[in-house]
Design an enzyme around this catalytic site. Structure first.
Site, PDB file in Angstrom:
ATOM      1  NE  ARG A 141      -4.898   4.389   1.705  1.00  0.00           N
ATOM      2  CZ  ARG A 141      -3.733   4.937   1.455  1.00  0.00           C
ATOM      3  NH1 ARG A 141      -2.628   4.252   1.609  1.00  0.00           N
ATOM      4  NH2 ARG A 141      -3.649   6.177   1.073  1.00  0.00           N
ATOM      5  CG  HIS A 150      -4.793  11.929   3.011  1.00  0.00           C
ATOM      6  ND1 HIS A 150      -4.134  13.110   2.708  1.00  0.00           N
ATOM      7  CD2 HIS A 150      -3.854  10.981   3.092  1.00  0.00           C
ATOM      8  CE1 HIS A 150      -2.844  12.879   2.598  1.00  0.00           C
ATOM      9  NE2 HIS A 150      -2.642  11.575   2.825  1.00  0.00           N
ATOM     10  NE  ARG A 168       3.440  12.967  -1.730  1.00  0.00           N
ATOM     11  CZ  ARG A 168       2.386  12.331  -1.240  1.00  0.00           C
ATOM     12  NH1 ARG A 168       1.173  12.669  -1.625  1.00  0.00           N
ATOM     13  NH2 ARG A 168       2.528  11.363  -0.369  1.00  0.00           N
TER      14      ARG A 168
END
Ligand code: ADP
Length: 397
Positions: free
Chosen positions: A91, A180, A241
């Site tokens: 990733r 994502h 966040r």
């Protein structure tokens, strides 16, 4: 094929060994506190118990060596020899504008990932360290980079540009990238499969609501808009966040709290979101749900503010696509949060969303949660970024 999927953070490393033919996870685990005192590896072979080994890991090469040792361990291992690993899928968080898909890693790719480090200073260098460590320990085994940003590269210019002087885009590539992407791609494709439709004929909104959260508008199989921006701070309210806010708040708070810009950004990243809104109670929706059950006003405030923001993004994306056929909830909160899903969908009657309350009680399983006559299908679709990385890796090697 056996594919080792690696997700390397600055001090952690998550891994899964997946048999790509059966798509079964053979073993998975996590190395924590790499380069810090008290490092450990938690390893779980399929069907077995978690095994935790505390051992110093001075760097990621040592960590990956420990992963390989665990996978080939005589007692708990799932392979006999390192040579059984056919490929490694990494990733990688930021691919900038250079990567609109996954790639086999070579020195040019590594240079390009390095070039994008400015845009993801915490993540890309860690991802590169993981790649270097695997190259060292598994020479000749093909490695693939799967980028969090790649799926969003189909966004049109009008969706990815900010209302800033254009020269900032030209000089610094300041634009919306989105994150994502592996999850948005996997979940939107799976949504079409569940509905028995071709993704090329559908307008889908994916709500990836985890600790970090982002939504995407996927039209005819391609991302046309997404809520995270240059960095993963923009968009909906998240665990800690802030998501979107008036940029002038940065200066306003800095002056009053005597903070630098970095200091304010730290607050926006780590002390805001539902954590901040709940007065520091929790960023975890399990705690917030428990608080709401007791009538706690701070928890109610946090969750209500969160749900309205998510609903507003869904409305915006229905507008951006001139309609929506399906909304898919995924990731920790999206998969396990009937309360959040229910509250978000309460705002969406005007676009024809109708939820089946009994079906919406599902936690963690794939399910259609809208009523049979709902104009927009609403689904829970568990994400599986590791499996998506494994599939991308196999496709390329
Ligand atoms: P990330 O990958 O971004 O760290 P996840 O997708 O794993 O996050 O989501 C983690 C969040 O999911 C937790 O912080 C929690 O808020 C939420 N969550 C996990 N399990 C449940 C549950 N059973 N009920 C409600 N929320 C849950």
């Amino acid at each position: 094929m056996k594919v080792l999927v690696i997700n390397c953070g600055s001090s952690s490393l998550k891994f899964q060994l997946i048999d790509s033919d059966s798509e079964q996870v053979l073993a998975k685990g996590l190395c924590e506190r790499i380069g810090i005192d008290g490092s450990q590896i938690v390893y779980t072979p399929a069907g077995g118990d978690k095994i935790t080994t505390v051992s110093p890991m001075e760097d990621h090469t040592v960590a990956i060596k420990m992963v390989i040792d665990a996978l080939t361990d005589q007692e708990h291992g799932v392979i006999k020899d390192l040579k059984e690993i056919d490929a490694v899928g990494h990733r990688v968080v930021h691919g900038g504008e250079k990567f609109s898909g996954s790639v086999v890693i070579d020195s040019d790719v590594k240079d390009a990932i390095k070039d994008c480090s400015d845009l993801a200073p915490l993540h890309n260098p860690a991802n590169l360290i993981g790649i270097d460590a695997c190259e060292k320990l598994m020479p000749g085994v093909p490695q693939v980079a799967v980028f969090d940003t790649a799926f969003h590269q189909t966004m049109p210019e009008k969706a990815y540009l900010y209302g800033l002087p254009y020269e900032y885009y030209e000089k610094y590539k300041v634009r919306r990238y989105g994150f994502h992407g592996t999850s948005h791609s996997f979940v939107s494709a799976r949504t079409a499969e569940i509905l028995g439709r071709d993704k090329k004929d559908l307008k889908i909104i994916v709500a990836h609501l985890g600790n970090g959260a982002s939504l995407s508008a996927v039209k005819n199989g391609e991302c046309v808009d997404t809520s995270m921006g240059l960095t993963p701070l923009e968009g909906v309210i998240m665990g800690t966040r802030s998501g979107d806010l008036d940029p002038a708040i940065v200066q306003f708070i800095a002056a009053r709290e005597n903070l630098s810009i970095d200091g304010v950004l730290d607050v926006l990243n780590k002390k805001s979101g539902v954590f901040g809104l709940s007065g520091g109670f929790s960023s975890d929706f399990r705690d917030l749900e428990a608080g709401i059950a007791k009538g706690d006003a701070a928890c109610i405030r946090a969750v209500e503010t969160y749900c309205l923001r998510v609903a507003k993004y869904i409305g915006a994306y229905a507008a951006a696509m001139n309609g929506v056929d399906a909304i898919a909830f995924t990731a920790g909160v999206g998969e396990n949060g009937p309360m959040v899903r229910g509250k978000v969908c309460e705002y969406l009657g005007y676009i024809g969303v109708s939820i089946d309350d009994a079906a919406n009680q599902v936690r963690g399983d794939e399910k259609i949660i809208s009523t049979a006559d709902s104009a927009v299908k609403v689904l829970v679709v568990p994400t599986n970024e590791e499996l998506a990385i494994c599939r991308e890796t196999v496709a390329l090697v």
